[in-house]
Design a protein around this motif. Structure first.
Motif, PDB file in Angstrom:
ATOM      1  N   ASP A 123     -11.600   6.160  10.997  1.00 27.01           N
ATOM      2  CA  ASP A 123     -11.722   6.239   9.547  1.00 27.01           C
ATOM      3  C   ASP A 123     -10.951   5.108   8.765  1.00 27.01           C
ATOM      4  O   ASP A 123     -11.557   4.543   8.086  1.00 27.01           O
ATOM      5  N   CYS A 124      -9.701   4.943   9.042  1.00 26.95           N
ATOM      6  CA  CYS A 124      -8.915   3.947   8.707  1.00 26.95           C
ATOM      7  C   CYS A 124      -9.507   2.507   8.946  1.00 26.95           C
ATOM      8  O   CYS A 124      -9.348   1.446   7.803  1.00 26.95           O
ATOM      9  N   PHE A 125     -10.056   2.144  10.146  1.00 25.91           N
ATOM     10  CA  PHE A 125     -10.476   0.914  10.575  1.00 25.91           C
ATOM     11  C   PHE A 125     -11.571   0.563   9.931  1.00 25.91           C
ATOM     12  O   PHE A 125     -11.982  -1.083   9.837  1.00 25.91           O
TER      13      PHE A 125
ATOM     14  N   ALA B   4       0.933  -1.335  -0.090  1.00 28.97           N
ATOM     15  CA  ALA B   4       0.211   0.022   0.068  1.00 28.97           C
ATOM     16  C   ALA B   4       0.948   1.409   0.105  1.00 28.97           C
ATOM     17  O   ALA B   4       0.625   2.182  -0.865  1.00 28.97           O
ATOM     18  N   ALA B   5       1.739   1.418   0.891  1.00 30.62           N
ATOM     19  CA  ALA B   5       2.803   2.489   0.798  1.00 30.62           C
ATOM     20  C   ALA B   5       3.518   2.913  -0.418  1.00 30.62           C
ATOM     21  O   ALA B   5       3.985   3.792  -0.622  1.00 30.62           O
TER      22      ALA B   5
ATOM     23  N   ALA C 221       3.907   2.571  13.626  1.00 31.37           N
ATOM     24  CA  ALA C 221       2.495   1.914  13.721  1.00 31.37           C
ATOM     25  C   ALA C 221       1.571   3.025  12.992  1.00 31.37           C
ATOM     26  O   ALA C 221       0.559   2.477  12.255  1.00 31.37           O
ATOM     27  N   MET C 222       1.588   4.255  13.246  1.00 30.36           N
ATOM     28  CA  MET C 222       0.629   5.215  12.607  1.00 30.36           C
ATOM     29  C   MET C 222       0.936   5.168  11.008  1.00 30.36           C
ATOM     30  O   MET C 222      -0.119   5.430  10.165  1.00 30.36           O
ATOM     31  N   GLN C 223       2.331   4.973  10.635  1.00 32.18           N
ATOM     32  CA  GLN C 223       2.369   4.879   9.157  1.00 32.18           C
ATOM     33  C   GLN C 223       1.833   3.820   8.802  1.00 32.18           C
ATOM     34  O   GLN C 223       1.405   3.747   7.782  1.00 32.18           O
ATOM     35  N   ARG C 224       1.885   2.663   9.351  1.00 28.53           N
ATOM     36  CA  ARG C 224       1.055   1.436   8.964  1.00 28.53           C
ATOM     37  C   ARG C 224      -0.400   1.668   8.993  1.00 28.53           C
ATOM     38  O   ARG C 224      -0.926   1.289   8.058  1.00 28.53           O
TER      39      ARG C 224
ATOM     40  N   ARG D 109      -6.491  -8.359  11.177  1.00 22.22           N
ATOM     41  CA  ARG D 109      -7.301  -8.356  10.079  1.00 22.22           C
ATOM     42  C   ARG D 109      -7.194  -7.076   9.116  1.00 22.22           C
ATOM     43  O   ARG D 109      -7.280  -7.231   7.975  1.00 22.22           O
ATOM     44  N   LYS D 110      -6.530  -6.114   9.928  1.00 16.87           N
ATOM     45  CA  LYS D 110      -6.189  -4.720   9.123  1.00 16.87           C
ATOM     46  C   LYS D 110      -4.752  -4.965   8.800  1.00 16.87           C
ATOM     47  O   LYS D 110      -3.861  -3.971   8.321  1.00 16.87           O
ATOM     48  N   GLY D 111      -3.956  -6.023   9.077  1.00 21.45           N
ATOM     49  CA  GLY D 111      -2.715  -5.968   8.858  1.00 21.45           C
ATOM     50  C   GLY D 111      -1.756  -5.371   9.958  1.00 21.45           C
ATOM     51  O   GLY D 111      -0.463  -5.199   9.684  1.00 21.45           O
TER      52      GLY D 111
END
Length: 332
Positions: A72-74, A27-28, A307-310, A185-187
């Protein structure tokens, strides 16, 4: 079932879940720290200026924006779908889901103000999803936390549906084991999960979110995981919470306005406010990370930044997968 077997099954579940989640590296690769270098070169400065002013005027903005970014992300990925207002669509959007009703208005307003400033400087260029990611990073830094590069190029969602929320966000009474499976589940690994939980070093929680630990716990008691003096203070401070749902307590009662490692130091002392906080200390696979961060601020900051970047890569939409909305609270 024997404890070693339970641990083995959990490990297998986490590995399988992580294997099926979108990889952070993949994704990155679709994002870049220089994404707006030509189209909107002052994007980071504009967002920083706006959210700094907002935080100075409303000190709860930082914690609220962190929570907004996570919510939002989850759910459907970092795509600004949580920002859509119920007033702007015939369908109930994510923001209307029960668990999102307590998301603070200051956080939504911070993103809206930054979007307005960017629309004036670079019309139709910067996505609301990227603005939210930048705002969360900047506000952590304002409170004394780590600053880290934010990869940009996310697109905004074309849909937002409240029915997508259930089962995708952790609840305040979840066990650490259940949370680890949800995050996988979100990696996101258990280590990253604990680091992200460190965001509770700032902000507050409503009394209703932890009342079950304080009133009538197995009779007329309180959760024995709570420090007794803390439990008694909570009983006093939250008295009448059913009549006044706004009653709340700081997540970190020691340094509530500073982004630091005190949240982790509080957990072994019985000062974790939410059941899901206390669970991180009670569960051996996550306790090791709680102890690591309690003992070493640098380790916490480094792992939180990573972790925030992930987190910021979860379910991102790029290119034609999404749009750049002109207004963050309205679907285009």
């Amino acid at each position: 079932m024997a404890a070693p077997l339970r641990r083995l099954l959990l490990s297998l579940a986490l590995l399988l879940a992580a294997a099926t989640a979108p990889g952070a590296a993949a994704a990155a690769a679709r994002l870049s720290t220089s994404y707006y270098s030509r189209s909107c070169p002052r994007v980071e400065q504009i967002v920083s200026d706006v959210v700094t002013a907002k935080q100075q005027a409303n000190p709860s903005t930082a914690a609220g924006t962190l929570r907004l970014f996570f919510h939002d992300c989850f759910v459907s990925g970092c795509d600004a779908s949580v920002l859509v207002s119920p007033l702007s669509t015939d369908r109930s959007p994510e923001r209307a889901a029960e668990i999102n009703l307590s998301l603070p208005g200051d956080a939504f307003d911070a993103v809206a103000r930054a979007k307005a400033a960017l629309e004036a400087a670079c019309p139709g260029t910067v996505s609301c999803a990227d603005i939210l990611a930048l705002a969360a990073r900047d506000l952590v830094g304002i409170l004394g936390g780590p600053r880290f590069p934010v990869y940009l190029g996310r697109r905004d969602a074309r849909r937002s549906d409240a029915t997508d929320v259930e089962g995708n966000l952790p609840r305040t009474n979840m066990s650490a084991r259940a949370m680890a499976v949800l995050f996988a589940r979100k990696g996101i690994t258990p280590r990253e999960m604990v680091a992200l939980a460190g965001a509770h070093t700032v902000g507050f929680s409503h009394c209703s979110e932890f009342a079950h630990r304080v009133y009538g716990y197995r009779g007329d008691g309180y959760d024995p995981a709570l420090n007794p003096a803390f439990a008694r203070a909570l009983r006093t401070s939250c008295a009448g919470y059913e009549r006044d749902p706004t009653l709340s307590i700081f997540n970190d009662i020691v340094t509530p306005s500073v982004f630091d490692e005190l949240y982790f130091k509080n957990l072994p002392r019985g000062l974790g406010l939410l059941a899901s906080d206390a669970a991180l200390w009670e569960y051996a696979p996550t306790r090791v990370f709680v102890q690591r961060y309690a003992d070493n601020r640098t380790a916490f900051f480094d792992d939180f930044a990573a972790a925030m970047q992930r987190l910021g890569t979860v379910g991102v939409k790029t290119g034609r997968q999404g749009v750049v909305r002109r207004q963050c609270d309205v679907l285009d």
